[in-house]
Structures are given as C-alpha cells and as structure tokens.
Design a protein around this motif. Sequence first.
Motif, mmCIF file in Angstrom:
data_model
loop_
_atom_site.group_PDB
_atom_site.id
_atom_site.type_symbol
_atom_site.label_atom_id
_atom_site.label_comp_id
_atom_site.label_asym_id
_atom_site.label_seq_id
_atom_site.Cartn_x
_atom_site.Cartn_y
_atom_site.Cartn_z
ATOM 1 N N GLN A 22 67.363 -116.224 1.913
ATOM 2 C CA GLN A 22 67.923 -114.935 1.510
ATOM 3 C C GLN A 22 69.354 -114.788 2.016
ATOM 4 O OE1 GLN A 22 65.565 -111.481 2.402
ATOM 5 N NE2 GLN A 22 67.225 -110.056 1.979
ATOM 6 N N SER A 210 65.730 -108.470 -1.357
ATOM 7 C CA SER A 210 64.661 -108.759 -0.407
ATOM 8 C C SER A 210 63.321 -109.035 -1.078
ATOM 9 C CB SER A 210 64.517 -107.616 0.600
ATOM 10 O OG SER A 210 64.196 -106.399 -0.058
ATOM 11 N N PHE A 213 62.566 -112.605 -1.645
ATOM 12 C CA PHE A 213 62.430 -113.440 -0.461
ATOM 13 C C PHE A 213 61.454 -112.806 0.509
ATOM 14 C CE2 PHE A 213 66.469 -114.261 -2.393
ATOM 15 C CZ PHE A 213 66.580 -115.643 -2.348
#
Length: 222
Positions: A22, A210, A213
């Motif tokens: 990420q 987010s 990931f």
Amino acid sequence: MSPRSASVNEELRRRSRERLLQAAVELVGEHGFEATTLGDIADRAGSARGLVSYYFPGKRQLVQSAVHRLMHRTLEEALEREPRTEDGRERLARAIDAILGLARDRPVLMRQHMAGLLQAEGFVQCPEQRRLAELLSDTVARYGAQNVSADYPMLRALLMGAVFAALVPGVPMPVPVLRAELFQRYGLDWEMGVPPEGDAEPGAGLDDLSRFFATEERPGTP
C-alpha cells in the motif's frame, strides 16, 4: 512470555507485506518512481527498512507487485459489484472499464508501471500478478472464448496497449476513444460496464486505497 505460534508469525508477516504494498502505491502515485526510495516506503508502512528486502528483491519488484495488487483488487471489485452478474459480455465490459479507469485516475502510477514492464526483468512473477492473470483468464472464459490460452494473452496485450496509449506524454488518447475501440472489437454495447460520464478529469475517481490492501485474510486471494 511464551513465543508466538507459527500461524501468528505468518499473519504478522502477511500484514507487514500488505502495508509495504500500500505504501509503495501511495508514494509512487504521489511522487513518481525515481523520487520514491525504499526507505520512504518503509517509513510510510511503519516497517523496519530491512523488511523490504526480506519480501522483495528491489524497488522495481515491490512497485510492480503493488500495482498488480491494486489492479487485481480493482478488477475483483468491478466484477463482483451489485448487481452481480454471470453474463460474460457484461463482465468483460466491467474488466475493460476497470483497467482503463486506473489509467485515467492514476496516471502517474500506471505510467511508472508501464515503464517498469519495459525493463529487462519484465513481468515480476508474484502472487499479485498471478491473481490478476487468473481473473482476466476467467473473464475471457466466461465471455465465451474457445481458446482461453490464446485469447487471454490477446486481451492482456490489448489492455496494455490501451493503457500505454492513454498515458503517452504529450499525445495521450482519450479513454472513451480507447474504450470504444475495445468494445467494438469484442462486440460489447456502449451501455455495458461503466460508460464514461462526459469529459471526466484525470484523477476524478481517486479515493482511499486501504480497501485494496486490507490486512484481513480474504478467501481465494493472496
């Protein structure tokens, strides 16, 4: 204090790798490949710098794996969004729109990714790349391809070519034009997938990464 079990250690390693992926996508998207260092990525991920080399041979491999993760999770989300469908033509339309959408919304990141693929090492064989290949192969099969082993590489090549054309500095082709060409080739109706709305500005679809990931275990994904 008793030592951690093997399963706990494995989960911690998996989460650490996720954070590095990420961070790589975020930083390269913000600053470009050359301006992003492995130390920057480790710092953003909250990881020890030595862990980067534990998981990845180098920055190019890390970034490729990170972009392939973003691509396959974006593709998964597009294929499985409501209303769910098993129609092969609709699923192919969604797949095309998902990949072209990344070129439109994350031009810096995708331009760096395409440049990396032209390096000597080419595709990095990693879990993220294999998952992306599985999803596209399945999409081709559901579309009705008679020879998936030949038709999947053709779809991959066409998508890569379209992404490249959309990102050429100074003379980029409009994503709707590229979409129309691909839809015509595969006999897809313009209304399928996610038709572009007017002249969308690059970056208009940016949002929090987010969810792509997430650190929780997801069945069937690396």
